[in-house]
Design a protein around this motif. Structure first.
Motif, PDB file in Angstrom:
ATOM      1  N   ILE A 185       0.859  -1.474   0.047  1.00 31.89           N
ATOM      2  CA  ILE A 185       0.001   0.033   0.027  1.00 31.89           C
ATOM      3  C   ILE A 185       0.848   1.264  -0.087  1.00 31.89           C
ATOM      4  CG2 ILE A 185      -1.544   1.511   1.207  1.00 31.89           C
ATOM      5  CD1 ILE A 185      -2.809  -1.372   2.297  1.00 31.89           C
ATOM      6  N   GLU A 186       1.974   1.057   0.728  1.00 30.00           N
ATOM      7  CA  GLU A 186       2.758   2.415   0.847  1.00 30.00           C
ATOM      8  C   GLU A 186       3.642   2.715  -0.634  1.00 30.00           C
ATOM      9  OE1 GLU A 186       5.787   1.855   3.976  1.00 30.00           O
ATOM     10  OE2 GLU A 186       4.195   1.921   5.528  1.00 30.00           O
ATOM     11  N   ARG A 187       3.982   1.558  -1.290  1.00 28.48           N
ATOM     12  CA  ARG A 187       4.281   1.863  -2.526  1.00 28.48           C
ATOM     13  C   ARG A 187       3.324   2.029  -3.464  1.00 28.48           C
ATOM     14  NH1 ARG A 187       7.877  -4.009  -2.572  1.00 28.48           N
ATOM     15  NH2 ARG A 187       9.130  -3.415  -1.011  1.00 28.48           N
ATOM     16  N   GLY A 188       2.292   2.056  -3.355  1.00 26.92           N
ATOM     17  CA  GLY A 188       0.987   2.574  -4.344  1.00 26.92           C
ATOM     18  C   GLY A 188       0.621   1.401  -5.182  1.00 26.92           C
ATOM     19  N   GLN A 189       0.936   0.141  -4.766  1.00 25.43           N
ATOM     20  CA  GLN A 189       0.665  -0.975  -5.696  1.00 25.43           C
ATOM     21  C   GLN A 189      -0.683  -1.710  -5.347  1.00 25.43           C
ATOM     22  OE1 GLN A 189       5.225  -2.630  -5.057  1.00 25.43           O
ATOM     23  NE2 GLN A 189       4.436  -3.630  -6.770  1.00 25.43           N
ATOM     24  N   VAL A 190      -1.248  -1.310  -4.309  1.00 23.70           N
ATOM     25  CA  VAL A 190      -2.616  -1.901  -3.987  1.00 23.70           C
ATOM     26  C   VAL A 190      -3.715  -0.826  -3.972  1.00 23.70           C
ATOM     27  CG1 VAL A 190      -3.880  -3.159  -2.215  1.00 23.70           C
ATOM     28  CG2 VAL A 190      -1.650  -3.864  -3.000  1.00 23.70           C
ATOM     29  N   GLU A 191      -4.648  -0.889  -4.615  1.00 24.73           N
ATOM     30  CA  GLU A 191      -5.834   0.032  -4.800  1.00 24.73           C
ATOM     31  C   GLU A 191      -7.080  -0.508  -4.868  1.00 24.73           C
ATOM     32  OE1 GLU A 191      -5.238   2.990  -7.625  1.00 24.73           O
ATOM     33  OE2 GLU A 191      -3.232   4.137  -6.583  1.00 24.73           O
ATOM     34  N   LYS A 192      -8.164   0.367  -4.414  1.00 28.32           N
ATOM     35  CA  LYS A 192      -9.465  -0.309  -4.660  1.00 28.32           C
ATOM     36  C   LYS A 192      -9.983   0.332  -5.866  1.00 28.32           C
ATOM     37  CE  LYS A 192     -10.927   0.775  -0.491  1.00 28.32           C
ATOM     38  NZ  LYS A 192     -11.899   0.956   0.699  1.00 28.32           N
ATOM     39  N   ARG A 193     -10.412  -0.588  -6.728  1.00 32.60           N
ATOM     40  CA  ARG A 193     -11.232  -0.311  -8.084  1.00 32.60           C
ATOM     41  C   ARG A 193     -12.647  -0.521  -8.139  1.00 32.60           C
ATOM     42  NH1 ARG A 193      -7.063   3.255 -10.142  1.00 32.60           N
ATOM     43  NH2 ARG A 193      -5.234   1.688 -10.254  1.00 32.60           N
ATOM     44  N   PHE A 194     -13.179   0.050  -9.111  1.00 28.10           N
ATOM     45  CA  PHE A 194     -14.668  -0.301  -9.181  1.00 28.10           C
ATOM     46  C   PHE A 194     -14.853  -1.837  -9.645  1.00 28.10           C
ATOM     47  CE2 PHE A 194     -18.639  -0.906 -12.131  1.00 28.10           C
ATOM     48  CZ  PHE A 194     -19.343  -0.756 -11.022  1.00 28.10           C
ATOM     49  N   ASN A 195     -15.681  -2.488  -9.164  1.00 27.68           N
ATOM     50  CA  ASN A 195     -15.520  -4.026  -9.376  1.00 27.68           C
ATOM     51  C   ASN A 195     -16.349  -4.596 -10.781  1.00 27.68           C
ATOM     52  OD1 ASN A 195     -15.357  -6.985  -9.244  1.00 27.68           O
ATOM     53  ND2 ASN A 195     -16.625  -7.093  -7.243  1.00 27.68           N
ATOM     54  N   THR A 196     -15.743  -4.351 -11.787  1.00 27.07           N
ATOM     55  CA  THR A 196     -16.397  -4.863 -13.205  1.00 27.07           C
ATOM     56  C   THR A 196     -16.625  -5.930 -13.329  1.00 27.07           C
ATOM     57  OG1 THR A 196     -14.371  -4.728 -14.152  1.00 27.07           O
ATOM     58  CG2 THR A 196     -15.509  -2.657 -14.166  1.00 27.07           C
ATOM     59  N   ALA A 197     -15.684  -6.897 -12.510  1.00 23.46           N
ATOM     60  CA  ALA A 197     -15.828  -8.378 -12.521  1.00 23.46           C
ATOM     61  C   ALA A 197     -17.185  -9.057 -12.218  1.00 23.46           C
ATOM     62  CB  ALA A 197     -14.774  -9.015 -11.852  1.00 23.46           C
ATOM     63  N   PHE A 198     -17.819  -8.027 -11.139  1.00 21.64           N
ATOM     64  CA  PHE A 198     -19.186  -8.403 -10.516  1.00 21.64           C
ATOM     65  C   PHE A 198     -20.104  -8.428 -11.667  1.00 21.64           C
ATOM     66  CE2 PHE A 198     -22.765  -7.399  -8.102  1.00 21.64           C
ATOM     67  CZ  PHE A 198     -22.866  -8.320  -7.308  1.00 21.64           C
ATOM     68  N   PHE A 199     -20.230  -7.723 -12.379  1.00 21.56           N
ATOM     69  CA  PHE A 199     -21.173  -7.607 -13.597  1.00 21.56           C
ATOM     70  C   PHE A 199     -20.788  -8.333 -14.879  1.00 21.56           C
ATOM     71  CE2 PHE A 199     -21.252  -3.757 -11.074  1.00 21.56           C
ATOM     72  CZ  PHE A 199     -22.810  -3.833 -10.592  1.00 21.56           C
ATOM     73  N   THR A 200     -19.595  -8.774 -15.040  1.00 15.60           N
ATOM     74  CA  THR A 200     -19.199  -9.184 -16.227  1.00 15.60           C
ATOM     75  C   THR A 200     -18.635 -10.829 -15.995  1.00 15.60           C
ATOM     76  OG1 THR A 200     -16.753  -8.626 -15.966  1.00 15.60           O
ATOM     77  CG2 THR A 200     -18.342  -7.096 -16.995  1.00 15.60           C
ATOM     78  N   ASN A 201     -18.745 -11.441 -14.812  1.00 18.03           N
ATOM     79  CA  ASN A 201     -18.169 -12.715 -14.520  1.00 18.03           C
ATOM     80  C   ASN A 201     -19.428 -13.579 -14.415  1.00 18.03           C
ATOM     81  OD1 ASN A 201     -15.647 -11.881 -15.318  1.00 18.03           O
ATOM     82  ND2 ASN A 201     -14.578 -12.357 -13.258  1.00 18.03           N
ATOM     83  N   GLY A 202     -19.187 -14.784 -14.499  1.00 24.02           N
ATOM     84  CA  GLY A 202     -20.071 -15.800 -13.790  1.00 24.02           C
ATOM     85  C   GLY A 202     -19.843 -16.320 -12.416  1.00 24.02           C
ATOM     86  N   LEU A 213     -23.228 -12.245 -13.896  1.00 24.41           N
ATOM     87  CA  LEU A 213     -23.560 -12.016 -15.307  1.00 24.41           C
ATOM     88  C   LEU A 213     -24.401 -13.498 -15.625  1.00 24.41           C
ATOM     89  CD1 LEU A 213     -23.636 -10.741 -18.164  1.00 24.41           C
ATOM     90  CD2 LEU A 213     -21.428 -11.807 -18.418  1.00 24.41           C
ATOM     91  N   GLY A 214     -23.813 -14.499 -15.099  1.00 22.77           N
ATOM     92  CA  GLY A 214     -24.414 -16.028 -15.387  1.00 22.77           C
ATOM     93  C   GLY A 214     -25.881 -15.988 -15.004  1.00 22.77           C
ATOM     94  N   ALA A 215     -26.070 -15.430 -13.803  1.00 21.88           N
ATOM     95  CA  ALA A 215     -27.435 -15.446 -12.993  1.00 21.88           C
ATOM     96  C   ALA A 215     -28.436 -14.516 -13.724  1.00 21.88           C
ATOM     97  CB  ALA A 215     -27.245 -15.420 -11.604  1.00 21.88           C
ATOM     98  N   ALA A 216     -27.907 -13.487 -13.983  1.00 20.35           N
ATOM     99  CA  ALA A 216     -28.484 -12.262 -14.707  1.00 20.35           C
ATOM    100  C   ALA A 216     -29.154 -12.859 -16.013  1.00 20.35           C
ATOM    101  CB  ALA A 216     -27.918 -11.231 -14.630  1.00 20.35           C
ATOM    102  N   LYS A 217     -28.295 -13.243 -16.949  1.00 21.94           N
ATOM    103  CA  LYS A 217     -28.822 -13.986 -17.991  1.00 21.94           C
ATOM    104  C   LYS A 217     -29.680 -15.167 -18.051  1.00 21.94           C
ATOM    105  CE  LYS A 217     -26.184 -13.994 -21.558  1.00 21.94           C
ATOM    106  NZ  LYS A 217     -25.219 -14.220 -22.638  1.00 21.94           N
ATOM    107  N   GLY A 218     -29.322 -15.876 -17.075  1.00 16.45           N
ATOM    108  CA  GLY A 218     -30.275 -17.022 -16.804  1.00 16.45           C
ATOM    109  C   GLY A 218     -31.644 -16.661 -16.315  1.00 16.45           C
ATOM    110  N   SER A 219     -31.705 -15.542 -15.666  1.00 13.93           N
ATOM    111  CA  SER A 219     -33.236 -14.707 -15.181  1.00 13.93           C
ATOM    112  C   SER A 219     -33.774 -14.278 -16.600  1.00 13.93           C
ATOM    113  CB  SER A 219     -33.181 -13.720 -14.097  1.00 13.93           C
ATOM    114  OG  SER A 219     -32.623 -14.602 -13.087  1.00 13.93           O
ATOM    115  N   PHE A 220     -32.828 -13.579 -17.381  1.00 11.84           N
ATOM    116  CA  PHE A 220     -33.582 -12.839 -18.460  1.00 11.84           C
ATOM    117  C   PHE A 220     -34.153 -13.870 -19.360  1.00 11.84           C
ATOM    118  CE2 PHE A 220     -32.721 -11.671 -22.989  1.00 11.84           C
ATOM    119  CZ  PHE A 220     -33.627 -10.467 -23.043  1.00 11.84           C
ATOM    120  N   TYR A 221     -33.494 -15.036 -19.721  1.00  9.88           N
ATOM    121  CA  TYR A 221     -33.877 -16.206 -20.551  1.00  9.88           C
ATOM    122  C   TYR A 221     -34.931 -16.796 -20.076  1.00  9.88           C
ATOM    123  CZ  TYR A 221     -29.563 -15.971 -23.047  1.00  9.88           C
ATOM    124  OH  TYR A 221     -28.344 -15.613 -24.102  1.00  9.88           O
TER     125      TYR A 221
END
Length: 434
Positions: A185-202, A213-221
């Motif tokens: 963290i002191e070196r600036g190598q660890v940061e929190k980013r917006f979790n795009t994987a939550f919306f793009t991964n299964g 994403l997998g559950a959302a597409k399953g619900s859509f179908y």
């Protein structure tokens, strides 16, 4: 009777009336107060529920990322230099990450300490390097700064869910691992980013890369199948029962059964789907097609009842005027009555779809509780649904899955609120007052 006696009787009667009015007004004020208290308590409980869900789930929309200098070593990735896709896919990319971590902490020498250091990085990080090389083989031999996901324990530490003050044997990260994280963290190598994987991964066994994403597409179908079957069948049944069906015992029996089916527990429809669609017809288990069929059966009574209520709300004068102008019964129904009742039908259908979206019990019976990583690409691919995915995450022991459970509930609530909002807007847009 004298005038004084008449006045006395009148005054007594007025006193009785005034006393009765005062008592009635007090009862009305009490009833109004009870109603306001009930509304206040309901809003309070709803606010507490929403605050609790948002408080636990908002951190899931952020994910800890670790920046490392990765050398895409040709001797590890492609020793022969053939650029064969199968060779690139099967390379040991975890070695590249371990080598980079050892470069960041050269003082770590023991096998146990190295294993503890490697546990700060997600088990899914090598797959990110694999995807990078597969999409661009020219990366082999280069050194790049790559953001890779940290492990769920490191992510929980960054989000404050792991207390540093508790004894070392009572938390999942050791003092040495926390010291390494602080140094990164002191070196600036660890940061929190917006979790795009939550919306793009299964789904995944690793919570830091698990997504909806997998559950959302399953619900859509499933909802597409449910809507395609329940809406035309439900509206047709309502039109027939309300406009064309004769009044006899058979019709009364149908109406009673429809009203009873609306009150049947949803899991009964799941048992029906298991017995009929899976065991009798042999349809694929965990497929959105089967889930949509089950939810269509469950939603049909709601759509039929709401559509009949919408048809009844059309004034009889509309029918009489159309018939008086020479229109047939069919023309009167489909040219005048049904268009005027359509807003109510659409509202009932959307509310039925929202109910189907939040159901999980019938889906459990047809196998949609299975752990499925791949995102479904069609109606016959194995999949799960949003409420079932939330149930699976809630049953997982990892602390990181708790925040994803709440985040999944937030997404599901957003869809439900949106669908109900659309229903309200459609009713206000097309509704006519008579």
């Amino acid at each position: 009777m004298s005038k004084e006696s008449t006045q006395t009787v009148t005054m007594k009667a007025m006193d009785v009336v005034n006393a009765g009015l005062s008592k009635r007004y007090r009862a009305e004020r009490r009833f109004r107060a009870y109603g306001m208290v009930s509304v206040f308590l309901g809003m309070l409980f709803l606010a507490v529920l929403l605050v609790d869900i948002v408080g636990k789930g908002h951190t899931a929309f952020l994910q800890t990322q670790m920046t490392l200098e990765i050398y895409f070593d040709p001797t590890v990735i492609d020793p022969q230099g053939t650029a064969d896709p199968e060779v690139l896919r099967g390379a040991n990319y975890a070695t590249l990450i371990r080598t980079s971590l050892r470069g960041e902490f050269p003082e770590v020498s023991g096998r146990r300490d190295r294993r503890a250091l490697n546990q700060l990085v997600s088990n899914a990080a090598p797959f990110k390097l694999q995807n990078m090389v597969m999409s661009d083989p020219s990366l082999v031999g280069q050194t790049l700064s790559v953001e890779i996901p940290a492990s769920d324990d490191a992510d929980m530490l960054m989000k404050g869910h792991i207390e540093r003050e508790v004894p070392e044997d009572s938390r999942r990260l050791s003092d040495q691992q926390i010291a390494w994280m602080d140094l990164l963290i002191e070196r600036g190598q660890v940061e929190k980013r917006f979790n795009t994987a939550f919306f793009t991964n299964g789904d995944s066994r690793d919570p830091e890369v698990a997504g909806i994403l997998g559950a959302a597409k399953g619900s859509f179908y499933m909802l597409m199948v449910t809507l395609g079957l329940s809406f035309p069948i439900g509206v047709a049944a309502a039109v027939y029962l309300e406009e064309f069906a004769p009044q006899n015992r058979f019709t009364d029996l149908i109406e009673i059964n429809i009203n009873n089916l609306a009150a049947v527990p949803s899991i009964v429809f799941g048992l029906l789907g298991l017995a009929v669609f899976l065991n009798f017809f042999g349809m694929p288990r965990s497929a959105p097609l089967v889930g949509g069929l089950v939810l269509a059966l469950m939603t049909l009574p709601t759509i039929i009842i709401s559509s009949r209520a919408a048809l009844k709300s059309v004034p009889p004068s509309i029918r009489e005027a159309a018939l008086g102008m020479g229109a047939s019964k069919m023309q009167t129904t489909f040219h005048h009555v049904v268009p005027l009742a359509m807003p109510g039908m659409l509202t009932g259908t959307i509310i039925g779809m929202a109910q189907a979206l939040g159901e999980s019990a019938p889906l459990l019976m047809i196998g949609m509780i299975a752990f499925i990583v791949d995102v479904p690409q069609g109606f016959l691919d194995p999949s799960t649904a949003l409420p079932v995915q939330i149930f699976l995450w809630a049953d997982s022991p990892e602390r990181a899955f708790l925040e994803r459970t709440s985040a999944g509930i937030m997404v599901l609530l957003a869809f439900l609120i949106l669908m109900n909002l659309v229903a309200i807007l459609l009713r206000r847009r097309f509704e006519r007052r008579w």
